[in-house]
Scaffold this motif. Structure first.
Motif, PDB file in Angstrom:
ATOM      1  N   VAL A  62       0.849  -1.183   0.000  1.00  0.00           N
ATOM      2  CA  VAL A  62       0.000   0.000   0.000  1.00  0.00           C
ATOM      3  C   VAL A  62       0.890   1.241   0.000  1.00  0.00           C
ATOM      4  N   PHE A  63       0.851   1.973  -1.101  1.00  0.00           N
ATOM      5  CA  PHE A  63       1.682   3.161  -1.209  1.00  0.00           C
ATOM      6  C   PHE A  63       0.853   4.393  -0.920  1.00  0.00           C
ATOM      7  N   LEU A  64       1.198   5.083   0.143  1.00  0.00           N
ATOM      8  CA  LEU A  64       0.482   6.288   0.525  1.00  0.00           C
ATOM      9  C   LEU A  64       1.490   7.418   0.677  1.00  0.00           C
ATOM     10  N   LEU A  65       0.969   8.647   0.696  1.00  0.00           N
ATOM     11  CA  LEU A  65       1.863   9.797   0.809  1.00  0.00           C
ATOM     12  C   LEU A  65       2.756   9.701   2.040  1.00  0.00           C
ATOM     13  N   ALA A  66       2.148   9.362   3.177  1.00  0.00           N
ATOM     14  CA  ALA A  66       2.916   9.388   4.427  1.00  0.00           C
ATOM     15  C   ALA A  66       4.016   8.320   4.418  1.00  0.00           C
ATOM     16  N   THR A  67       3.678   7.122   3.929  1.00  0.00           N
ATOM     17  CA  THR A  67       4.693   6.068   3.913  1.00  0.00           C
ATOM     18  C   THR A  67       5.796   6.422   2.912  1.00  0.00           C
ATOM     19  N   GLU A  68       5.408   7.061   1.831  1.00  0.00           N
ATOM     20  CA  GLU A  68       6.395   7.443   0.821  1.00  0.00           C
ATOM     21  C   GLU A  68       7.325   8.522   1.369  1.00  0.00           C
ATOM     22  N   ILE A  69       6.758   9.447   2.118  1.00  0.00           N
ATOM     23  CA  ILE A  69       7.602  10.482   2.730  1.00  0.00           C
ATOM     24  C   ILE A  69       8.613   9.817   3.659  1.00  0.00           C
ATOM     25  N   TYR A  70       8.123   8.855   4.438  1.00  0.00           N
ATOM     26  CA  TYR A  70       9.017   8.134   5.348  1.00  0.00           C
ATOM     27  C   TYR A  70      10.133   7.452   4.556  1.00  0.00           C
ATOM     28  N   ASP A  71       9.752   6.710   3.520  1.00  0.00           N
ATOM     29  CA  ASP A  71      10.759   5.999   2.722  1.00  0.00           C
ATOM     30  C   ASP A  71      11.768   6.956   2.113  1.00  0.00           C
ATOM     31  N   GLN A  72      11.258   8.044   1.541  1.00  0.00           N
ATOM     32  CA  GLN A  72      12.161   8.981   0.877  1.00  0.00           C
ATOM     33  C   GLN A  72      13.073   9.683   1.877  1.00  0.00           C
ATOM     34  N   ALA A  73      12.532   9.994   3.044  1.00  0.00           N
ATOM     35  CA  ALA A  73      13.322  10.739   4.019  1.00  0.00           C
ATOM     36  C   ALA A  73      14.294   9.832   4.758  1.00  0.00           C
ATOM     37  N   ILE A  74      13.850   8.629   5.114  1.00  0.00           N
ATOM     38  CA  ILE A  74      14.633   7.780   6.010  1.00  0.00           C
ATOM     39  C   ILE A  74      15.420   6.708   5.263  1.00  0.00           C
ATOM     40  N   VAL A  75      14.826   6.126   4.224  1.00  0.00           N
ATOM     41  CA  VAL A  75      15.491   5.004   3.561  1.00  0.00           C
ATOM     42  C   VAL A  75      16.292   5.466   2.353  1.00  0.00           C
ATOM     43  N   GLY A  79      23.266   5.875  20.302  1.00  0.00           N
ATOM     44  CA  GLY A  79      22.637   5.003  19.312  1.00  0.00           C
ATOM     45  C   GLY A  79      21.525   5.690  18.547  1.00  0.00           C
ATOM     46  N   MET A  80      21.436   5.370  17.252  1.00  0.00           N
ATOM     47  CA  MET A  80      20.327   5.870  16.435  1.00  0.00           C
ATOM     48  C   MET A  80      19.807   4.724  15.588  1.00  0.00           C
ATOM     49  N   PRO A  81      18.501   4.736  15.247  1.00  0.00           N
ATOM     50  CA  PRO A  81      17.925   3.551  14.605  1.00  0.00           C
ATOM     51  C   PRO A  81      18.419   3.301  13.179  1.00  0.00           C
ATOM     52  N   ASN A  82      18.847   4.325  12.476  1.00  0.00           N
ATOM     53  CA  ASN A  82      19.265   4.081  11.087  1.00  0.00           C
ATOM     54  C   ASN A  82      20.250   5.139  10.614  1.00  0.00           C
ATOM     55  N   SER A  83      20.879   4.844   9.474  1.00  0.00           N
ATOM     56  CA  SER A  83      21.907   5.732   8.928  1.00  0.00           C
ATOM     57  C   SER A  83      21.352   7.092   8.553  1.00  0.00           C
ATOM     58  N   ALA A  84      20.097   7.090   8.101  1.00  0.00           N
ATOM     59  CA  ALA A  84      19.506   8.352   7.666  1.00  0.00           C
ATOM     60  C   ALA A  84      19.452   9.342   8.818  1.00  0.00           C
ATOM     61  N   GLN A  85      19.073   8.817   9.994  1.00  0.00           N
ATOM     62  CA  GLN A  85      18.984   9.712  11.140  1.00  0.00           C
ATOM     63  C   GLN A  85      20.364  10.226  11.546  1.00  0.00           C
ATOM     64  N   MET A  86      21.378   9.352  11.357  1.00  0.00           N
ATOM     65  CA  MET A  86      22.744   9.783  11.672  1.00  0.00           C
ATOM     66  C   MET A  86      23.155  10.909  10.735  1.00  0.00           C
ATOM     67  N   LEU A  87      22.830  10.742   9.450  1.00  0.00           N
ATOM     68  CA  LEU A  87      23.171  11.791   8.484  1.00  0.00           C
ATOM     69  C   LEU A  87      22.454  13.087   8.848  1.00  0.00           C
ATOM     70  N   GLY A  88      21.160  12.941   9.202  1.00  0.00           N
ATOM     71  CA  GLY A  88      20.390  14.121   9.576  1.00  0.00           C
ATOM     72  C   GLY A  88      21.026  14.829  10.767  1.00  0.00           C
ATOM     73  N   THR A  89      21.496  14.039  11.746  1.00  0.00           N
ATOM     74  CA  THR A  89      22.106  14.626  12.941  1.00  0.00           C
ATOM     75  C   THR A  89      23.402  15.346  12.584  1.00  0.00           C
TER      76      THR A  89
END
Lengths: 290, 347, 372
Positions: free
Chosen positions: A244-257, B59-69
């Motif tokens: 399920v692709f939604l705006l919020a999950t996509e924002i998470y993926d793009q920002a974090i992953v 500790g941080m949960p992922n690399s992205a957060q480390m980069l952000g920090t």
């Protein structure tokens, strides 16, 4: 003696204004620092360019916006988000309305007890509640077993849009119930009784009197739930099975992953635009109701 | 008289305080099970060996957060040393967030495997991890040996795959590409994509939560993919429910790198820690603890046979060489293929 | 549905029960363990306006709500025109109700409010419009048809509520303290208006109130209630002149209480003096009630008027209230009030002086002691 009131009367409005400014200043500052600046930053990122591997190039470009709005996947994603959120809001409304109405009519300690019961899910994190749903809806869980027990083939309830729907609806129901209760202020039981004595059946009195009078509460609840649904990502992440692709999950993926902050920012601004549209729709509805 | 003796004792006090007061190194790396093991195997022994240096693990949960920090602290860094994924480290290097790192910082750099040194990244490999196949031993009674087990129709609706953009999904794409007879991943991924489209109907979830190891241990899913180090640790904790296998076709590495934050406050103490972390003994110890393959070539000889068998250290040659910086350039394209062609087939 | 209703109405006309239109037989209401109404029986004649009068908590509103169908009686039977409606749903009862808070629909205009009951009866649009117009004209609100209730004054809202209840031509009009939210002047106007509308339409009406003036001035008969019981049911005159109990006497109009006793020979004595009263008297300790304005006062030096009861007392105070003078007189250990119309050239004796209080034998109300 007589001059004193005149002086203070002349000064009071100015003093009042100064006090008002002084009282408003802290919250205004907090708003600027905690809300306006981040939003401004977000908007700025949406015009920067993402480089390979998660870097950000500080240039001015429209490419995030044109790329996003020209991509059928993202257009579908936006539509998905809006429709899923509308659907979840509607389900939450239909399920919450009778509960809220019953609560509104209940009295005394019974009402307090029920209200606490309704609010209690909010004391548990959405993550925990979502895991609860996963256990309930899982392949070997009680719901699937029950449906099988009736000799039916259960539809897949977990790790797809069905799961997201069920999970989000339940998670948003307390908000909906509270908003409805807040909006039920105008609902005087005497007015319902008046309708009934005038010959309205329970359904007619609901249709013609209760429903219109609770419409402001409905509008408020729907606005709140829609906004929360659009912005929720934990439940879709946990229950959507990555399908399920939604705006919020996509924002998470793009920002974090993926670390594509410019794209994530662009999507975030888009969510703000959707919220703005929802607010406009809400005030239009309120105006019509009045 | 009195005054002078007071001043003298104050000076002595100040001196002793200076000598006893430890320097602090702030290390930032993954939280959770990584933190638990890294503290035990590396951080605490280091502090014993260097009583004058205090290491604070952030500790941080992922690399992205480390980069952000790092980005947020660019003007006044609070972190001295960071362990994170190599491709994120590249972005950080490009933004000037890491200080240069070579043999002048620690001599151990010269002993690292070539895969641990990536052009254009101011950080060097500190752990190697590799993609493995996971299975629930109750459901999958015979240990699978090939990646093809994922495609077995008997696991329909039982396969757990962390999909792209997670790099486990990316690594699987590269492996599938090779299984399907494709050339190198930079020469087109179509065979791999097509192969994964056949896998899609088997998949239960593309987003295993909280991670891929729990649902397979508990039997919610039967088979899936994950990272070796964590899989080994969880396997030990699973009462034999979680099986881990490095398939015969080989696998691909994930590389965590360690780097010095640009303008970090700790200075030489940070370099001392870095030197320690990359030394063969410490590398070997962390391998024994958490089954990451060591990045120092001299470490393998110090690792017990039992532990070595549970890492990729003994089969470095079987690993598909993956240049994550190259992969980053095709990552968006791969993601797009997954979303448009693979995932929709699993509804 | 319309046909049914018409048939029921026709049947009601020819019912052998004669003039009784609304009949409550041994109706009781229990909330939990509380017997709010133990057992209540009464009937209201066709075209009559009856007041349920009593202090709050006496069960008058509960009874009204049971008639309306908003409460389900625990026991007993309610019928209208001979037809048992005890368990008929509210919307099938064909009652018009006016609430204390008016309970207008806030989201509808005045005209929509009035049209509501007609729409529920599936009447033709044209017919509805005509009837709404007539109903609003009847309460002089035709010019406000398009307004929302919140834009109206309290009195206007009250009239809309009345029009809304009457426009459906219900078999019974129920009014629940309809005037208590109005100011005094408006209340007087509305009293007259409600009574005249009721009489014009010839509708049977039940009026719940705690205000004796409303009950006495507007209604054909009054049910005085206390603690879920009927204390007395009668015309305003009967209630006022021949209260069945001391409670009724003191709740409806004001009254003086004197202690007395009836000796075995049937003589009533107060403070040892014989007092004349009409009717058969209960033997033993009694309570004697006399309304203040039925008493007169003169100086002890004057000859007490012949043929009247008279008691000596001491004037303790006097208040001039325009057309009346209220004098307090101590008789024995008790104190009573005497009201006299003021006359231009007559003064009262000085406070502290001995006086004689006098009244007619027919104004003496005697009840056994302890009946409260």
């Amino acid at each position: 003696m007589t001059a004193v009131p005149a002086v203070s009367a002349g000064r009071r409005p100015m003093g009042g204004q100064q006090v008002a400014v002084a009282l408003l200043l802290p919250i205004a500052l907090i708003n600027v620092v905690g809300f306006m600046l981040p939003i401004f930053n977000l908007a700025r990122y949406s015009f920067n360019r993402a480089t390979v591997g998660g870097g950000i190039e500080n240039v001015l470009t429209l490419q995030n916006w044109t790329g996003l709005l020209g991509d059928p996947f993202y257009l579908q994603l936006i539509l998905n988000s809006v429709f899923v959120s509308l659907g979840v809001t509607l389900c939450a409304l239909i399920l919450s309305y009778p509960i809220a109405l019953y609560l509104h009519r209940a009295s005394g300690s019974w009402r307090t007890f029920l209200t606490v019961l309704v609010i209690s899910p909010l004391l548990t994190s959405a993550v925990v509640r979502t895991y609860g749903w996963i256990a309930i809806l899982a392949e070997e869980g009680p719901v699937v077993s029950a449906i099988r027990g009736m000799g039916l083939t259960p539809p897949p309830l977990m790790f797809n849009i069905n799961g997201v729907f069920i999970g989000l609806t339940e998670i948003l129901m307390p908000y909906m119930i509270l908003a409805l209760l807040a909006g039920f202020g105008r609902l005087d039981p005497r007015v319902e009784e008046a309708a009934r004595t005038l010959g309205a059946t329970p359904w007619q009195s609901f249709r013609r009197v209760i429903l219109p009078l609770t419409a402001p509460g409905i509008a408020l609840g729907c606005l709140l739930c829609f906004v929360l649904a659009v912005s929720s990502f934990i439940t879709p992440k946990l229950m959507g099975g990555g399908r399920v692709f939604l705006l919020a999950t996509e924002i998470y993926d793009q920002a974090i992953v993926t670390l594509n902050w410019p794209l994530a920012s662009t999507l975030s601004i888009l969510v703000l635009v959707i919220f703005g549209a929802a607010l406009v729709a809400y005030s239009a509805v309120l105006k019509r109701l009045d | 008289m009195k005054n002078r003796s007071l001043a003298a004792s104050a000076a002595v006090l100040a001196l002793t305080a200076g000598a006893v007061q430890a320097e602090t190194v702030v290390l930032s790396a993954y939280s959770g099970i990584f933190e638990e093991n890294y503290r035990a195997a590396v951080v605490e022994p280091f502090m014993e060996a260097h009583p004058d240096i205090d290491v604070e693990f952030y500790g941080m949960p992922n690399s992205a957060q480390m980069l952000g920090t790092l980005r947020a602290q660019k003007s006044a860094p609070q972190i001295d040393v960071m362990i994170l994924d190599v491709s994120v480290a590249k972005a950080a290097t490009d933004e000037g967030l890491f200080a240069p790192l070579d043999e002048s910082v620690t001599a151990h750099v010269a002993d690292l495997y070539p895969q641990a040194r990536v052009e254009g990244v101011n950080a060097v490999g500190v752990t190697f991890d590799n993609l493995v196949m996971l299975y629930n031993t109750d459901k999958v009674t015979e240990a699978p040996t090939s990646w093809e087990a994922l495609w077995d129709p008997q696991w329909k609706g039982q396969v757990s795959i962390p999909a792209v953009p997670d790099i486990q999904g990316t690594t699987l794409t590269i492996i599938a590409n090779r299984l399907a007879g494709g050339e190198g991943y930079m020469d087109g991924m179509e065979p791999g994509i097509a192969k994964l489209m056949e896998l899609a109907p088997n998949v239960q979830t593309w987003e295993p939560r909280p991670d891929v190891y729990q649902p397979i241990s508990s039997g919610t899913a039967a088979i899936g993919i994950g990272w070796n180090a964590r899989a080994q640790v969880y396997a030990d904790k699973s009462d034999g429910k979680l099986g881990v296998v490095l398939p015969e076709e080989g696998s691909g590495f994930q590389i965590n790198v360690i780097g010095l934050v640009q303008d970090a406050p700790a200075g030489d103490a940070a370099k001392t820690f870095l030197d320690y972390a990359l030394s063969p003994e410490v590398q070997a110890r962390f391998t024994e603890t958490m089954f990451y393959a060591p990045t120092n070539q001299k470490a393998a000889a110090l690792v017990s046979e039992a532990a070595l068998e549970r890492t990729a250290a003994g089969s470095m040659d079987e690993m598909i060489p993956i240049n994550w910086l190259e992969v980053a350039t095709i990552r968006d394209a791969v993601t797009e293929q997954w979303r448009r062609r693979i995932i929709p087939l699993s509804r | 549905m319309m046909v049914e209703r018409a048939m029921a109405a026709e049947a009601a006309l020819g019912t052998p029960e004669g003039p009784d239109h609304l009949v409550l037989s041994e109706v009781g209401m229990t909330f939990g363990t509380l017997d709010v109404i133990p057992s209540l029986s009464l009937s209201v004649r066709r075209g009559e306006m009856v007041a349920f009068l009593g202090p709050s908590g006496c069960g008058k509103t509960t009874t009204l709500r049971m008639i309306a169908g908003l409460l389900d009686p625990t026991r007993g039977r309610i019928s209208v025109g001979g037809r048992d409606i005890t368990h008929l749903p509210v919307h099938d009862r064909d009652m018009g109700m006016v609430f204390q808070s008016y309970a207008l629909f806030p989201h509808m205009t005045v005209a929509q409010n009035v049209a509501f009951g007609l729409e529920m009866r599936r009447m033709a649009k044209v017919e509805i419009r005509a009837r709404v117009e007539r109903a609003l004209a009847m309460v002089q609100l035709g010019h406000l048809a398009g307004r929302k209730p919140k834009a109206l004054s309290g009195g206007q809202q009250q009239r809309v509520a009345l029009a809304r209840a009457l426009v459906v031509e219900p078999s019974i009009l129920l009014l629940d303290e309809p005037l208590s939210n109005l100011d005094a002047k408006l209340r007087d106007e509305m009293r007259v208006q409600i009574r005249s509308l009721q009489q014009q339409s010839g509708i049977t009406a039940v009026f719940v109130t705690h205000d004796q003036v409303e009950a006495l001035s507007m209604c054909d008969r009054i049910v005085v209630m206390r603690g879920g019981h009927v204390e007395q049911y009668g015309t305003p005159n009967e209630i006022y002149e021949r209260p069945a109990t001391p409670f009724v006497a003191s709740f409806v109009g004001r009254t003086n209480r004197l202690s007395g006793r009836v000796d075995p020979s049937g003589r009533l004595l107060i403070e040892g003096r014989p007092v004349a009263a009409e009717g058969r008297l209960p033997e033993g300790a009694v309570e004697v009630l006399v309304r203040p304005h039925r008493m007169s006062l003169r100086a002890a030096s004057e000859e007490p008027p012949a043929g009247l009861n008279s008691l000596p007392g001491v004037l303790t105070g006097a208040t001039f209230v325009g057309d009346l003078i209220q004098a307090t007189v101590r008789i024995g250990a008790g104190e009573i009030t005497v009201e006299q119309l003021t006359r231009r050239r007559s003064g009262l004796p000085e406070p502290g002086s001995a006086v004689t209080v006098a009244w007619e034998a027919g104004d003496t109300m005697v009840y056994p002691e302890g009946r409260a």
